[in-house]
Write a protein that holds these residues in place. Structure first.
Motif: not given
Length: 150
Positions: A10-16, A32-38, A87-89
């Motif tokens: 999960p991301t709030d797009f902040s530097s944190g 070798n894991a899939e990343l899902v950015l949320l 993957r992005t969500l």
């Protein structure tokens, strides 16, 4: 121990959020894991501002929500360029609950997220999404705190 095949970041797009992205990218390579950015777009702004429901439905508020969606989509495109295999969500809702719901829905093996390290009144008023997720997740959670600048 379960093998890590998919991680939710999960991301709030902040530097944190940056340390968590770095950790997730490295772990993703190792396992070798899939990343899902949320990103969870909290569209309760009108309610939080104390606007009555009829005002919250006004075109200006709708335009503000559309603008927030467009900005989130652009920031997610930038992240996708940095992490092309991820993957992005983008979801709407309360970040705390949506993160847990998405983690369960996608059957992720690990949640990797940043923490802002708020204390005192800031923690009381804003709470901690990371703390809530750690306390309520049935999935392991790795938190990464941003280094404090001197």
């Amino acid at each position: 121990m379960k093998q890590i095949k998919r991680m939710l970041v999960p991301t709030d797009f902040s530097s944190g959020a940056e340390p968590a992205l770095a950790w997730a990218a490295k772990l993703g390579e190792c396992f070798n894991a899939e990343l899902v950015l949320l990103h969870v777009l909290d569209v309760r702004l009108a309610a939080m501002a104390g606007l009555p429901p009829d005002m919250a439905m006004m075109p200006a508020v709708d335009d503000l929500v559309k603008s927030a969606h467009a900005e989130a989509a652009e920031q997610m495109r930038q992240l996708a360029a940095r992490f092309p295999t991820a993957r992005t969500l983008i979801k709407e809702g309360t970040p705390r609950s949506v993160i847990l719901e998405v983690a369960a829905d996608l059957d992720v093996d690990l949640i990797v997220m940043g923490t802002h390290g708020r204390t005192g009144l800031a923690h009381v008023f804003f709470g901690s999404v990371a703390e809530f997720v750690v306390r309520h997740s049935r999935i392991p959670v790795l938190t990464a705190r941003q280094e404090e600048s001197s």
